[in-house]
Design a protein around this motif. Sequence first.
Motif, PDB file in Angstrom:
ATOM      1  N   GLN A   1       0.640  -1.293   0.040  1.00  0.00           N
ATOM      2  CA  GLN A   1       0.011  -0.038   0.051  1.00  0.00           C
ATOM      3  C   GLN A   1       0.930   1.339  -0.062  1.00  0.00           C
ATOM      4  N   PRO A   2       0.609   2.267  -0.852  1.00  0.00           N
ATOM      5  CA  PRO A   2       1.432   3.569  -1.049  1.00  0.00           C
ATOM      6  C   PRO A   2       1.270   4.096   0.442  1.00  0.00           C
ATOM      7  N   GLY A   3       2.712   4.403   0.883  1.00  0.00           N
ATOM      8  CA  GLY A   3       2.798   5.144   2.076  1.00  0.00           C
ATOM      9  C   GLY A   3       2.751   4.445   3.575  1.00  0.00           C
ATOM     10  N   PHE A   4       2.799   2.970   3.159  1.00  0.00           N
ATOM     11  CA  PHE A   4       2.514   2.169   4.183  1.00  0.00           C
ATOM     12  C   PHE A   4       3.919   2.219   5.393  1.00  0.00           C
ATOM     13  N   LEU A   5       4.942   2.210   4.804  1.00  0.00           N
ATOM     14  CA  LEU A   5       6.111   2.417   5.546  1.00  0.00           C
ATOM     15  C   LEU A   5       6.476   3.756   6.107  1.00  0.00           C
ATOM     16  N   ASP A   6       5.592   4.700   5.633  1.00  0.00           N
ATOM     17  CA  ASP A   6       5.816   6.023   6.057  1.00  0.00           C
ATOM     18  C   ASP A   6       5.260   6.073   7.550  1.00  0.00           C
ATOM     19  N   HIS A   7       4.472   5.424   7.814  1.00  0.00           N
ATOM     20  CA  HIS A   7       3.784   5.294   9.153  1.00  0.00           C
ATOM     21  C   HIS A   7       3.995   4.165  10.063  1.00  0.00           C
ATOM     22  N   PHE A   8       4.454   2.915   9.591  1.00  0.00           N
ATOM     23  CA  PHE A   8       4.870   1.721  10.074  1.00  0.00           C
ATOM     24  C   PHE A   8       6.568   1.621   9.846  1.00  0.00           C
ATOM     25  N   ALA A   9       7.110   1.471  11.112  1.00  0.00           N
ATOM     26  CA  ALA A   9       8.690   1.145  10.958  1.00  0.00           C
ATOM     27  C   ALA A   9       8.995  -0.238  11.084  1.00  0.00           C
ATOM     28  N   LEU A  10       9.631  -1.174  10.680  1.00  0.00           N
ATOM     29  CA  LEU A  10      10.005  -2.541  10.641  1.00  0.00           C
ATOM     30  C   LEU A  10      10.638  -2.517  12.077  1.00  0.00           C
ATOM     31  N   MET A  11      10.294  -3.567  12.950  1.00  0.00           N
ATOM     32  CA  MET A  11      11.048  -3.911  14.170  1.00  0.00           C
ATOM     33  C   MET A  11      11.704  -5.024  14.214  1.00  0.00           C
ATOM     34  N   TYR A  12      10.917  -5.889  13.755  1.00  0.00           N
ATOM     35  CA  TYR A  12      11.643  -7.485  13.799  1.00  0.00           C
ATOM     36  C   TYR A  12      10.827  -8.320  12.667  1.00  0.00           C
ATOM     37  N   GLU A  13      11.580  -9.068  12.048  1.00  0.00           N
ATOM     38  CA  GLU A  13      10.896  -9.950  11.185  1.00  0.00           C
ATOM     39  C   GLU A  13      11.716 -11.449  11.190  1.00  0.00           C
ATOM     40  N   LYS A  14      10.707 -12.292  10.895  1.00  0.00           N
ATOM     41  CA  LYS A  14      11.319 -13.855  10.899  1.00  0.00           C
ATOM     42  C   LYS A  14      10.277 -14.737  10.129  1.00  0.00           C
ATOM     43  N   ALA A  15      10.775 -15.652   9.344  1.00  0.00           N
ATOM     44  CA  ALA A  15       9.953 -16.581   8.433  1.00  0.00           C
ATOM     45  C   ALA A  15       8.637 -15.827   8.099  1.00  0.00           C
TER      46      ALA A  15
END
Length: 587
Positions: A561-575
């Motif tokens: 979605q356009p602009g999603f990463l402007d409002h949500f910052a990645l903290m952690y990811e796995k699998a």
Amino acid sequence: MFAATHYAALAVFVVGCWGFGRALLARIGVPARRDVWLEAAMAAAAGLGIFVCVFQAIAIAGLFTRGAVIGVVAAGVLAAGVQAPAWLRELRSREREAAWTFVEKLALLVLALTALPALVEPLAPPAAFDELMYHLPMAREVAQSGRLGVHEWLRYPWFPYNYNLIHAGGLLVGDDVLPHLLSGLAGWLSVGMVYRLGVQHASRVTGLIAAAIWLGIGDYESALIDISVALFVLAACTVLWWWGESDDPVRGPRWLALAAFFLGIAAGSKYQALTVLPLVALFVVRRERRLKVWALALVCFLIPCIYWYARNAVLTGDPFNPIGARVFGFTNWNLADYKNQFDDVQAHAAWPNGFLWGVLFAPLGLLWKRSPAVRAAAVFSVYSLGVWALTSRYPRYLAASVPLIALVSVVGWQALLGGLAGWLRRTLPRWNARGTLDRAGRCLGVLLVVIGVGGSFYMTRRSVAAIATTPAERTAFLEAQVPGYAVMNYLREHATGRVYQIALSEATYYGPAPVWGDAIGPWRYSDFIVLPPAEFARKLYSLGFEAIAVGAGSAPLLEAQPGFLDHFALMYEKAGAKAYRILPTKE
């Protein structure tokens, strides 16, 4: 040692259950047809019901603590110690049973092979969908808070949770594997009861095969409550038969009261147990119409379950919340949620297990004519199957009736196979005279058991591999079996604010408590994720949320979605699963 310590803890609890239950049965009397092992299983079931009531009372009072649980168990063990000498005398004085035949030994081996994986499966860490979504989270909330409460972040906050209180006690004194064993306990008790009922009213072979069928169908690797409901329904039916065989005007009402108590425990554990009440009422009213007897039975029924239904009625107006919403009005669900839930049940509809189809052939056998108990069990089976077929056809919703259905099914299969064997003897008289048919039958039985040995050891080895005795083994198992476990566990350890999850309901137990978000209910996804990213973030932030956890299948869709990463910052990811921090958004 891992298995030994867990089963030792379970053994102590079983002794406590038996102690309370035998003390209760001693005040009621003895059945007309004595069976020391069946009575022992019934005593343990009665004691389990007493534990449910005591745990419920102390949790309502806000006193559900580790010390209280240990104290109640200790009291049960003390009661068992007082009564053990008398029981051992009964055990030694019972009639000697006949020697076991070849066929009976084969049937016993079938039961043993079925039991082997069922004894290992409960030792794995919790990984089943429903136990992680609400059964264990509910039990943990009771254990941690020491009181009963309504936790609206769970999918089913208004369900009756009688047997989950047993799981909560297990969490207080042990780890989260112990609830698996406590759930399995109900199944193993009911398996023993099915066997002894089969011996009493049919034959050893009938009891052994029926017990094996029920044991094989039951779920022993989770903390679900279906087999516990089955135990109490089966116990109620057993007591009702004892009542039917009793002519004692004093003990008769007591048997009815005990049967009502068992049904109350079941109805306080799962709504579906209510469906057996019309048939039971019809069975009782044919013989007993005294109001004072019915009043006593009603009180004994309400004691274990009235809290849940009265709470729901007072707080929501729907005593059967949420399934009574169409009649009593909606609260935390709306009409769309209600429809989605029932659509999901219909999507998982299936035919009964193939072993249960023997019910159709039960009227063909001699036992149908000779045994009133078999006919009564068959009526119960047909009624249960009919209600189930008309309401859901969801396999787990039939579980409460499966023990008796399995018993009647074996009677049916025996009638069918007996008829086939008779036809072969008439068709092939020379082979029959030489004993060829009997030898062929024995060889076929041995072959099937040999095949069963391979299957049993395969399933047992797979279950042993799932046992996690170290933190590293547990983490590896959960990361492989529970989608999003690593992300939810990370947020449980690091998040300081509220967390909203998307498509990770199956990992609820391993996330922060509480964790909001679900497909249905007041925190439904459709009220949040359909919003544009800026509005989605603003709404969550205004409600005090710090982070979101997103399943592997949903994360790419959100990020696209356009602009999603402007409002949500990645903290952690796995699998593939991801956790995002919600960034402050200006109004």
